[in-house]
Design a protein around this motif. Structure first.
Motif, mmCIF file in Angstrom:
data_model
loop_
_atom_site.group_PDB
_atom_site.id
_atom_site.type_symbol
_atom_site.label_atom_id
_atom_site.label_comp_id
_atom_site.label_asym_id
_atom_site.label_seq_id
_atom_site.Cartn_x
_atom_site.Cartn_y
_atom_site.Cartn_z
ATOM 1 N N GLY A 2 -11.965 10.766 -4.662
ATOM 2 C CA GLY A 2 -10.923 10.271 -3.778
ATOM 3 C C GLY A 2 -10.312 8.999 -4.306
ATOM 4 O O GLY A 2 -10.121 8.851 -5.505
ATOM 5 N N LYS A 6 -9.165 2.372 -1.860
ATOM 6 C CA LYS A 6 -8.966 2.312 -0.413
ATOM 7 C C LYS A 6 -9.991 1.375 0.203
ATOM 8 O O LYS A 6 -9.687 0.631 1.120
ATOM 9 C CB LYS A 6 -9.083 3.708 0.197
ATOM 10 C CG LYS A 6 -8.833 3.737 1.677
ATOM 11 C CD LYS A 6 -8.965 5.158 2.194
ATOM 12 C CE LYS A 6 -8.574 5.290 3.623
ATOM 13 N NZ LYS A 6 -9.168 4.380 4.569
ATOM 14 N N GLU A 7 -11.209 1.379 -0.335
ATOM 15 C CA GLU A 7 -12.267 0.506 0.171
ATOM 16 C C GLU A 7 -12.141 -0.913 -0.386
ATOM 17 O O GLU A 7 -12.419 -1.883 0.300
ATOM 18 C CB GLU A 7 -13.639 1.079 -0.198
ATOM 19 C CG GLU A 7 -13.878 2.489 0.295
ATOM 20 C CD GLU A 7 -13.741 2.626 1.803
ATOM 21 O OE1 GLU A 7 -14.187 1.706 2.523
ATOM 22 O OE2 GLU A 7 -13.185 3.636 2.267
ATOM 23 N N GLU A 11 -5.751 -1.329 3.337
ATOM 24 C CA GLU A 11 -4.356 -1.047 3.692
ATOM 25 C C GLU A 11 -3.691 -2.283 4.287
ATOM 26 O O GLU A 11 -2.527 -2.570 4.015
ATOM 27 C CB GLU A 11 -4.336 0.115 4.679
ATOM 28 C CG GLU A 11 -2.979 0.651 4.999
ATOM 29 C CD GLU A 11 -3.046 1.934 5.809
ATOM 30 O OE1 GLU A 11 -2.013 2.255 6.424
ATOM 31 O OE2 GLU A 11 -4.085 2.612 5.827
ATOM 32 N N GLN A 27 7.566 6.831 5.660
ATOM 33 C CA GLN A 27 6.232 7.412 5.711
ATOM 34 C C GLN A 27 6.289 8.771 5.014
ATOM 35 O O GLN A 27 6.909 9.692 5.502
ATOM 36 C CB GLN A 27 5.769 7.586 7.170
ATOM 37 C CG GLN A 27 5.530 6.294 7.879
ATOM 38 C CD GLN A 27 4.288 5.567 7.365
ATOM 39 O OE1 GLN A 27 3.752 5.859 6.305
ATOM 40 N NE2 GLN A 27 3.842 4.596 8.115
ATOM 41 N N VAL A 34 -0.604 4.403 -0.682
ATOM 42 C CA VAL A 34 -1.313 5.465 -1.402
ATOM 43 C C VAL A 34 -0.969 5.412 -2.889
ATOM 44 O O VAL A 34 -1.834 5.593 -3.748
ATOM 45 C CB VAL A 34 -0.983 6.854 -0.798
ATOM 46 C CG1 VAL A 34 -1.518 7.982 -1.668
ATOM 47 C CG2 VAL A 34 -1.537 6.956 0.611
ATOM 48 N N TYR A 60 -8.776 12.756 -1.577
ATOM 49 C CA TYR A 60 -8.726 11.864 -0.420
ATOM 50 C C TYR A 60 -8.158 12.610 0.789
ATOM 51 O O TYR A 60 -8.703 12.532 1.893
ATOM 52 C CB TYR A 60 -7.873 10.636 -0.762
ATOM 53 C CG TYR A 60 -7.402 9.832 0.415
ATOM 54 C CD1 TYR A 60 -8.282 9.046 1.144
ATOM 55 C CD2 TYR A 60 -6.062 9.842 0.791
ATOM 56 C CE1 TYR A 60 -7.838 8.298 2.229
ATOM 57 C CE2 TYR A 60 -5.621 9.091 1.871
ATOM 58 C CZ TYR A 60 -6.518 8.318 2.584
ATOM 59 O OH TYR A 60 -6.072 7.592 3.653
ATOM 60 N N LEU A 61 -7.077 13.337 0.594
ATOM 61 C CA LEU A 61 -6.442 14.059 1.696
ATOM 62 C C LEU A 61 -7.312 15.196 2.214
ATOM 63 O O LEU A 61 -7.275 15.506 3.410
ATOM 64 C CB LEU A 61 -5.078 14.597 1.263
ATOM 65 C CG LEU A 61 -4.016 13.528 1.009
ATOM 66 C CD1 LEU A 61 -2.762 14.159 0.432
ATOM 67 C CD2 LEU A 61 -3.704 12.761 2.276
ATOM 68 N N GLY A 63 -10.394 15.122 2.666
ATOM 69 C CA GLY A 63 -11.277 14.507 3.642
ATOM 70 C C GLY A 63 -10.573 14.141 4.935
ATOM 71 O O GLY A 63 -11.214 13.951 5.967
ATOM 72 N N GLN A 64 -9.267 14.037 4.893
ATOM 73 C CA GLN A 64 -8.473 13.692 6.084
ATOM 74 C C GLN A 64 -8.087 14.925 6.891
ATOM 75 O O GLN A 64 -7.510 14.815 7.961
ATOM 76 C CB GLN A 64 -7.189 12.951 5.658
ATOM 77 C CG GLN A 64 -7.418 11.718 4.835
ATOM 78 C CD GLN A 64 -8.033 10.615 5.659
ATOM 79 O OE1 GLN A 64 -7.608 10.347 6.775
ATOM 80 N NE2 GLN A 64 -9.045 9.969 5.128
ATOM 81 N N ARG A 65 -8.353 16.099 6.342
ATOM 82 C CA ARG A 65 -8.021 17.383 6.985
ATOM 83 C C ARG A 65 -6.527 17.512 7.274
ATOM 84 O O ARG A 65 -6.104 17.848 8.378
ATOM 85 C CB ARG A 65 -8.835 17.594 8.244
ATOM 86 C CG ARG A 65 -10.313 17.643 7.959
ATOM 87 C CD ARG A 65 -11.097 17.827 9.223
ATOM 88 N NE ARG A 65 -12.499 17.680 8.928
ATOM 89 C CZ ARG A 65 -13.388 18.644 9.080
ATOM 90 N NH1 ARG A 65 -13.017 19.806 9.529
ATOM 91 N NH2 ARG A 65 -14.647 18.422 8.799
ATOM 92 N N VAL A 66 -5.746 17.167 6.277
ATOM 93 C CA VAL A 66 -4.292 17.348 6.379
ATOM 94 C C VAL A 66 -3.867 18.348 5.319
ATOM 95 O O VAL A 66 -4.662 18.736 4.462
ATOM 96 C CB VAL A 66 -3.527 16.012 6.194
ATOM 97 C CG1 VAL A 66 -3.892 15.041 7.303
ATOM 98 C CG2 VAL A 66 -3.800 15.398 4.849
#
Length: 108
Positions: A2, A6-7, A11, A27, A34, A60-61, A63-66
């Motif tokens: 991922g 991000k960590e 953001e 957006q 990103v 990464y996405l 894991g976001q379920r998108v």
């Protein structure tokens, strides 16, 4: 896998820099946040191809379920080319100040 940045680079830090230098954006998948995370991962990767950066965004996405985007790198490369140098300077400066404050506090 991922987006490890991000960590490391929240953001909120990037959003603050965007606000301070008055950058507005839409957006979309490769917004400046990103894109920065992917770009930093790409720079530090031993194999610096755009495909690896896009693969990290896809991981990464997932894991976001998108909805998972195409593996085509053109959108990422275009977004990366739109990142203003001032944004990079601001983010590096803010991150450096945060690290310096931590070091000073912990080692006084």
């Amino acid at each position: 896998m991922g987006l490890p940045f991000k960590e490391l680079l929240p953001e909120s830090v990037i959003e603050q820099a965007l606000t301070e230098i008055k950058i507005k954006y839409h957006q979309r998948l490769f917004d400046p946040i990103v894109t920065l995370w992917a770009f930093f991962s790409q720079v530090l990767d031993t194999d610096k191809i755009c495909h690896n950066a896009v693969s990290k965004v896809i991981a990464y996405l997932a894991g976001q379920r998108v909805e998972i985007p195409s593996t085509d790198t053109s959108a990422y490369c275009q977004a990366r080319s739109r990142l203003p140098e001032k944004l990079l300077e601001k983010v590096f400066s803010q991150s450096g100040q945060g690290l310096e404050e931590k070091v000073v506090t912990e080692y006084l």
